[in-house]
Design an enzyme around this catalytic site. Structure first.
Site, short mmCIF file in Angstrom:
data_model
loop_
_atom_site.label_atom_id
_atom_site.label_comp_id
_atom_site.label_asym_id
_atom_site.label_seq_id
_atom_site.Cartn_x
_atom_site.Cartn_y
_atom_site.Cartn_z
N HIS A 1 26.63 -6.27 36.98
CA HIS A 1 25.73 -5.84 35.91
C HIS A 1 25.73 -4.30 36.02
CE1 HIS A 1 22.21 -5.60 33.30
NE2 HIS A 1 22.24 -6.92 33.12
N TRP B 1 21.36 -0.40 38.04
CA TRP B 1 20.21 -1.33 38.12
C TRP B 1 20.37 -2.34 39.25
CZ3 TRP B 1 21.31 -2.09 32.31
CH2 TRP B 1 20.58 -1.18 31.55
N TYR C 1 27.31 1.84 33.40
CA TYR C 1 26.70 2.21 32.12
C TYR C 1 26.76 3.73 31.98
CZ TYR C 1 24.51 -2.29 30.72
OH TYR C 1 24.26 -3.57 30.29
N HIS D 1 30.99 2.04 30.75
CA HIS D 1 30.27 0.97 30.05
C HIS D 1 29.41 1.53 28.91
CE1 HIS D 1 29.19 -3.37 30.23
NE2 HIS D 1 28.01 -2.98 29.76
N GLU E 1 32.40 -1.39 25.12
CA GLU E 1 32.20 -2.07 23.84
C GLU E 1 31.77 -1.08 22.76
OE1 GLU E 1 29.43 -5.34 24.32
OE2 GLU E 1 30.90 -6.56 25.39
N GLU F 1 35.31 -8.86 29.97
CA GLU F 1 33.91 -9.29 30.04
C GLU F 1 33.73 -10.53 29.18
OE1 GLU F 1 30.64 -6.28 29.49
OE2 GLU F 1 29.79 -7.87 28.24
N ALA G 1 25.53 -13.96 23.13
CA ALA G 1 25.96 -12.56 23.21
C ALA G 1 24.89 -11.62 23.74
CB ALA G 1 26.44 -12.08 21.85
N TRP H 1 30.60 -11.81 33.13
CA TRP H 1 29.33 -11.09 33.12
C TRP H 1 28.22 -12.05 33.54
CZ3 TRP H 1 28.18 -6.04 32.46
CH2 TRP H 1 26.84 -5.72 32.23
N LYS I 1 19.40 -11.28 37.86
CA LYS I 1 18.43 -11.09 36.77
C LYS I 1 18.04 -12.44 36.17
CE LYS I 1 17.72 -8.38 32.55
NZ LYS I 1 18.13 -7.17 31.81
N GLU J 1 18.26 -14.15 33.60
CA GLU J 1 18.94 -14.41 32.33
C GLU J 1 20.10 -15.36 32.65
OE1 GLU J 1 20.28 -10.67 30.66
OE2 GLU J 1 21.79 -10.35 32.21
C1 DCB Z 1 27.65 -6.87 26.06
C2 DCB Z 1 27.54 -5.69 27.00
C3 DCB Z 1 26.69 -5.97 28.21
C4 DCB Z 1 25.59 -6.92 27.84
C5 DCB Z 1 26.27 -8.22 27.51
C6 DCB Z 1 25.31 -9.32 27.07
O1 DCB Z 1 26.87 -6.58 24.92
F1 DCB Z 1 28.72 -5.19 27.38
O2 DCB Z 1 26.20 -4.76 28.72
O3 DCB Z 1 24.72 -7.12 28.93
O4 DCB Z 1 27.27 -8.09 26.53
O5 DCB Z 1 24.60 -8.92 25.96
C7 DCB Z 1 23.33 -7.10 28.65
C8 DCB Z 1 22.65 -7.61 29.90
C9 DCB Z 1 21.16 -7.46 29.78
C10 DCB Z 1 20.84 -6.02 29.43
C11 DCB Z 1 21.58 -5.61 28.18
C12 DCB Z 1 21.38 -4.14 27.84
O6 DCB Z 1 23.02 -8.95 30.11
O7 DCB Z 1 20.55 -7.82 30.99
O8 DCB Z 1 19.44 -5.92 29.20
O9 DCB Z 1 22.98 -5.78 28.40
O10 DCB Z 1 21.84 -3.31 28.83
C13 DCB Z 1 27.04 -7.29 23.73
C14 DCB Z 1 28.14 -8.06 23.49
C15 DCB Z 1 28.30 -8.71 22.27
C16 DCB Z 1 27.34 -8.57 21.30
C17 DCB Z 1 26.22 -7.80 21.52
C18 DCB Z 1 26.07 -7.15 22.75
N1 DCB Z 1 27.49 -9.23 20.06
N2 DCB Z 1 24.89 -6.38 22.98
O11 DCB Z 1 28.49 -9.90 19.82
O12 DCB Z 1 26.57 -9.14 19.22
O13 DCB Z 1 24.12 -6.23 22.01
O14 DCB Z 1 24.62 -5.85 24.06
#
Ligand code: DCB
Length: 514
Positions: free
Chosen positions: A250, A254, A280, A316, A354, A442, A448, A476, A481, A483
């Site tokens: 992660h 953090w 990040y 990141h 991303e 990832e 997502a 990932w 955490k 989640e």
């Molecule tokens: C990606 C990111 C990654 C993110 C994961 C899950 O974001 F590369 O950083 O991780 O996918 O969303 C999440 C953590 C949370 C944290 C959050 C913010 O699991 O604990 O709070 O990051 O740091 C994606 C990937 C795909 C999409 C959206 C996201 N999508 N996104 O397809 O909509 O919004 O972060």
């Protein structure tokens, strides 16, 4: 029979049963491809595991371990050995039975604890369990893509093993005669041979009961060396297809304790040969605190290297959706990193996790990727560079229309099993068709947003799809955490090895696929 004698007999039976039912190995993942084989072999007393109760399925099997299990399967008893090694008696009996020759495993024992090469393992298991099976040269050799690498001494047993369906090759159709095999693979192979041996009514070409391991542990850095992209496939220095499977951290700022040595070593012990360092840039990460976060990222890379793993250094970006906004910082960072690791074949550079929002492939991402790739290559000409695309690294089709003019570049695709399916898999096939090398740096078993589910059926479908194409992946994420995408349960320790109970539902599934 007098009543008291009956009672005694019953008590005795109960005691024997209790001893016979050995506890399941805590590190054999439920539902994994090898679980059924390991439990069956354990129940039959053919596998005993280590004194700490573990089975260590991902560990490479040594010659002594393999011959010992084969001897148990075949009912071969030890004789007096020629060395003080724990397996000397069994090794001597196997040598005399003609399972191998003295030059393959000298009775003096110096090779007993080394990994057994697959070609020799197959020879031994065929001699031990299926000595009468033969394979037709042209039919069977045609099934083995890397047949030219096999030394003629092993033709007969290897062709017989293919004919019997004991060995099926990896996802690319390779046998990899000189690689080692994991303890899990060895168990699956020996059980298949044992079943065929015990059931002569079964036609020799019957489908094996347990599916073959697809591309899984393909060895670490010491085995594969400097990676290279050939066509669409990631390959070892020697040109053999390689798949890297592992965990992404992660955010290291953090969840640093799960990106430190013990956690990385734990992951390697489950068979991962890859670790991704998610640094990040926004959200309080590198851009807010460059010196400390960089030091932590490098320490994590060093820990992965110490475990013989490949390691992705991931810039990141996420809330900072357009990589062009911090191109100068990225160039400076990757210049320093690539200079530091220029002589390490372990490090892969993922230059923009991303891109999202308004970031555009042609206008923003491609020129950014050209600049950062050039900066890396100036320090480390051979390193693999991973490039993301717009819409959180889902727009592979846009990258395919206008790829970079550079070698050893791979394009990332990120998916979440609860959100993404066939449409993104179609983009992978189309991109490969267009000649792109794809890397799933990832993915998650959740939706997502990192939560929801878990969606293990969908995830299984995705991984089978990736395995069939030899595509590498990082899951990932390695953290505790609250989640569903987290591989560890909340409160899991970072300072000791994990048991199954420390792994979340997602973690148990993902670790079983290394
Ligand atoms: C990606 C990111 C990654 C993110 C994961 C899950 O974001 F590369 O950083 O991780 O996918 O969303 C999440 C953590 C949370 C944290 C959050 C913010 O699991 O604990 O709070 O990051 O740091 C994606 C990937 C795909 C999409 C959206 C996201 N999508 N996104 O397809 O909509 O919004 O972060």
């Amino acid at each position: 029979m007098k009543l008291w004698r009956r009672v005694c007999l019953l008590v005795l039976c109960a005691a024997l049963l209790a001893c016979g039912a050995a506890a399941a190995f805590p590190d054999v993942a439920r539902g994994s491809w090898y679980e059924a084989a390991v439990s069956e072999m354990q129940a039959d007393g053919l596998l005993t595991g280590f004194s700490d109760g573990s089975f260590r399925p991902g560990e490479t099997v040594s010659a002594a371990q393999f011959v010992t299990i084969a001897a148990r399967c075949a009912g071969l008893s030890p004789v007096s050995g020629q060395s003080a090694h724990w397996a000397a008696g069994t090794m001597e009996a196997a040598l005399r039975a003609g399972w191998y020759d003295w030059d393959e495993l000298p009775p003096t024992g110096e090779r007993f604890d080394r990994p057994i090469p697959r070609k020799l393992a197959v020879k031994i298991l065929m001699k031990a369990l299926l000595p009468d099976v033969r394979g037709d040269y042209s039919t069977e050799s045609a099934k083995i893509r890397d047949f030219s690498r096999l030394d003629g001494r092993y033709y007969e047993p290897v062709l017989a093993a293919y004919a019997a369906g004991v060995v099926v090759g990896d996802a690319q159709g390779n046998f990899r005669p000189d690689s080692g095999l994991s303890r899990a693979e060895a168990s699956v192979l020996l059980l298949r041979a044992r079943k065929l041996a015990g059931n002569t009514a079964q036609p020799p070409a019957a489908q094996p009961a347990v599916p073959a391991p697809a591309v899984t542990v393909k060895g670490g850095v010491s085995e594969n060396g400097w990676l290279q992209v050939k066509g669409t496939q990631l390959c070892s220095a020697a040109g053999q297809p390689v798949a890297l499977h592992g965990m992404s951290s992660h955010g290291i700022h953090w969840f640093g304790k799960f990106a430190a040595s013990q956690a990385i070593a734990n992951t390697a012990a489950y068979g991962a040969n890859l670790f991704r360092v998610a640094m990040y840039t926004g959200e309080g990460g590198y851009l807010s605190n460059p010196a400390a976060v960089k030091a932590q990222a490098f320490a994590t890379v060093d820990a992965a290297i110490a475990n013989d793993m490949y390691v992705i250094l991931d810039w990141h970006i996420l809330s900072d959706g357009n990589p062009r906004d911090h191109q100068a910082e990225a160039v400076a960072f990757f210049t320093e990193a690539a200079a530091r690791y220029h002589d390490s074949p372990a490090v892969l550079y993922e230059i923009c996790n991303e891109p999202n929002g308004s970031a555009d492939w042609t206008r923003d991402i491609k020129p950014y990727a050209e600049a950062v790739t050039a900066a890396i290559r100036a320090q480390s000409p051979r390193s693999i560079v991973l490039v993301g695309s717009s819409t959180w690294s889902q727009d592979l089709h846009l990258a395919a229309q206008s790829p970079l003019a550079a070698e050893n570049v791979m394009y990332t695709l990120h998916f979440y099993a609860g959100t993404h399916g066939q449409a993104l898999r179609g983009r992978i096939d189309a991109a490969m068709e267009a000649g792109l090398a794809v890397f799933v740096s990832e993915w998650g078993t959740s939706r997502a947003d990192g939560s929801g589910g878990v969606f293990l059926e969908e995830a299984r479908g995705w991984l089978d799809f990736l395995d069939a194409r030899g595509i590498s992946w990082a899951n990932w994420s390695l953290c505790d955490k609250q989640e569903t995408s987290a591989a560890l349960r909340p409160g899991a320790p970072a300072d000791r090895p994990w048991t199954q109970a420390d792994l979340s539902e997602s973690g148990q599934f993902v670790f079983s696929r290394f």
